[in-house]
Enzyme design. Sequence first.
Site, PDB file in Angstrom:
ATOM      1  N   ASP A   1     -93.198  23.837 -54.720  1.00 40.45           N
ATOM      2  CA  ASP A   1     -94.137  22.740 -54.485  1.00 40.45           C
ATOM      3  C   ASP A   1     -94.253  22.346 -53.023  1.00 40.45           C
ATOM      4  O   ASP A   1     -95.317  21.988 -52.538  1.00 40.45           O
ATOM      5  CB  ASP A   1     -93.743  21.503 -55.307  1.00 40.45           C
ATOM      6  CG  ASP A   1     -92.443  20.875 -54.819  1.00 40.45           C
ATOM      7  OD1 ASP A   1     -91.428  21.591 -54.773  1.00 40.45           O
ATOM      8  OD2 ASP A   1     -92.447  19.684 -54.457  1.00 40.45           O
TER       9      ASP A   1
ATOM     10  N   ASP B   1     -88.855  22.751 -50.662  1.00 42.62           N
ATOM     11  CA  ASP B   1     -87.656  23.082 -51.430  1.00 42.62           C
ATOM     12  C   ASP B   1     -87.900  24.367 -52.223  1.00 42.62           C
ATOM     13  O   ASP B   1     -88.891  25.055 -52.039  1.00 42.62           O
ATOM     14  CB  ASP B   1     -87.289  21.915 -52.354  1.00 42.62           C
ATOM     15  CG  ASP B   1     -88.477  21.486 -53.213  1.00 42.62           C
ATOM     16  OD1 ASP B   1     -89.347  22.326 -53.499  1.00 42.62           O
ATOM     17  OD2 ASP B   1     -88.552  20.300 -53.595  1.00 42.62           O
TER      18      ASP B   1
ATOM     19  N   TYR C   1     -90.959  14.129 -59.349  1.00 45.36           N
ATOM     20  CA  TYR C   1     -92.338  14.044 -59.827  1.00 45.36           C
ATOM     21  C   TYR C   1     -92.376  13.241 -61.117  1.00 45.36           C
ATOM     22  O   TYR C   1     -92.868  13.667 -62.144  1.00 45.36           O
ATOM     23  CB  TYR C   1     -92.952  15.438 -59.981  1.00 45.36           C
ATOM     24  CG  TYR C   1     -93.170  16.079 -58.635  1.00 45.36           C
ATOM     25  CD1 TYR C   1     -94.219  15.669 -57.813  1.00 45.36           C
ATOM     26  CD2 TYR C   1     -92.294  17.047 -58.157  1.00 45.36           C
ATOM     27  CE1 TYR C   1     -94.396  16.213 -56.546  1.00 45.36           C
ATOM     28  CE2 TYR C   1     -92.468  17.598 -56.887  1.00 45.36           C
ATOM     29  CZ  TYR C   1     -93.517  17.174 -56.099  1.00 45.36           C
ATOM     30  OH  TYR C   1     -93.692  17.710 -54.854  1.00 45.36           O
TER      31      TYR C   1
ATOM     32  N   GLU D   1     -92.933  17.051 -44.341  1.00 46.60           N
ATOM     33  CA  GLU D   1     -92.894  18.079 -45.387  1.00 46.60           C
ATOM     34  C   GLU D   1     -94.302  18.476 -45.819  1.00 46.60           C
ATOM     35  O   GLU D   1     -95.153  17.632 -46.064  1.00 46.60           O
ATOM     36  CB  GLU D   1     -92.113  17.577 -46.600  1.00 46.60           C
ATOM     37  CG  GLU D   1     -91.828  18.670 -47.621  1.00 46.60           C
ATOM     38  CD  GLU D   1     -90.809  18.264 -48.670  1.00 46.60           C
ATOM     39  OE1 GLU D   1     -90.271  19.152 -49.352  1.00 46.60           O
ATOM     40  OE2 GLU D   1     -90.532  17.046 -48.816  1.00 46.60           O
TER      41      GLU D   1
END
Length: 511
Positions: free
Chosen positions: A99, A102, A250, A488
């Site tokens: 995603d 990571d 999430y 990120e």
Amino acid sequence: MASSGFSFTLGLLLSCIFTTLILCNATIPGHYHNPVHRHRHHPRVASHNYKDALTKSILFFEGQRSGKLPPNQRLNWRRDSGLSDGSALHVDLVGGYYDAGDNVKFGFPMAFTTTMLSWSVIEFGGLMKGELQNAKEAIRWATDYLLKATAHPGTIYVQVGDANRDHACWERPEDMDTPRSVYKIDANTPGSEVAGETAAALAAASLVFRRSDPVYSKLLVRRAMRVFEFADKHRGAYSNGLKKYVCPFYCDYSGYQDELLWGAAWLHKATKNPTYLGYIQTNGQILGAAQFDNTFGWDNKHVGARILLSKAFLVQKLPALHEYKGHSDNFICSILPGSSSTQYTPGGLLFKMNDSNMQYVTSTSFMILAYAKYLTSSHQVVNCGGTTVTPKRLKAIAKRQVDYLLGDNPMKMSYMVGYGPRYPQRIHHRGSSLPCMASHPAKIQCSSGFSVMKSQSPNPNILVGAVIGGPDQNDRFPDDRSDYEQSEPATYINAPLVGALAYLAHSFGQL
């Protein structure tokens, strides 16, 4: 955190950087910035090379791939990873996307990314020229995985990887040795938001492949129908049954009602089956169609459903959905610069929240451009308390947001890696920050990489096209790798931007 026996020092990283840049970034499209494009049919001067940005925004997805990489992989600092994913439950879950920075595969944001990439192609793919095939390949990398995740009726595999254990390491996806735990939803552990979003993704993608691969398109739409039926029949939030695995990463904060409406809207578009129109008419209000929320992203889909259903009224002339024009107008009025319900930074950037704000910039820009397109085709405008808002003004608002992202901002920085003369050098991304396999084939253990994460060294592998979280509410950006909120990248930041860039590149004669 267990200390590693393998000592990986900063000195080694620095010695690797030069090698890495040569070995790992050999085939990246040129990092150039050609701000002025003139065209005889387009007398206006573009401040940005939107075509270059479009190319890079799609290329980014290759850096996020999990699984067995294809021979035409262009970001060649990446290698195969996650080749045994799914084996914990004896299923094949190889492939899909990580995603963000990571090494976990989260099904909820991956499905949303797929829906938005597909919508980008549905609305603006006809303008993409040579990039259309790359965009379709980015979508197919996701849908192939989503088909695997939904292969067993009544079950959806929604996550691969123990997020807590993964986040306790800083290692390349090619090296990861954290548990590849598999998490699923079923009748006993429902997850209507993940299932609804997965149905939306499969339905939207079926439209992308309808002409070029009709067999694949039919497979996608049939699966979408089955998955949606499961989502609606077994109602419940996956954040409840799988809370300790999916939260706070999430977690579903907006409820699953928006995903049911969104999934039904996409199935209505993909199938033209009156059943879905009836479902929307019967359940629309219950599912929050008229809510006044104006934040559109991986969690809350109400705005997207409103805009998509307004298209059925405005363009397909479906009078039964007339109210969605009003719902969409309310959204537009609420996000106009100067509106009391939306904050903008002093430099003019839409600002929703500190954590990964740029996702709301890209998704809102896409929504505005799509709605402007529908209004134009139906010769309509938006009325905001006596002020007439034309499609032309909406396009200008969206362009301003994209231009800010690409460098027209107080920091004079592009927030897309690899675009423009100045862009973030220390993004929060494991694979980008650690030496690639070609320059450092030895395994980098779980905790050894943290010395790199905390260092000030620039990332050796350029994740071309990655759009990061972006500046704070005062237009400041520290370019600090440990600051994941601002540094990120994520697939769902890029996905809606693909469509916006295609529109802008075309409108300035660059495509």
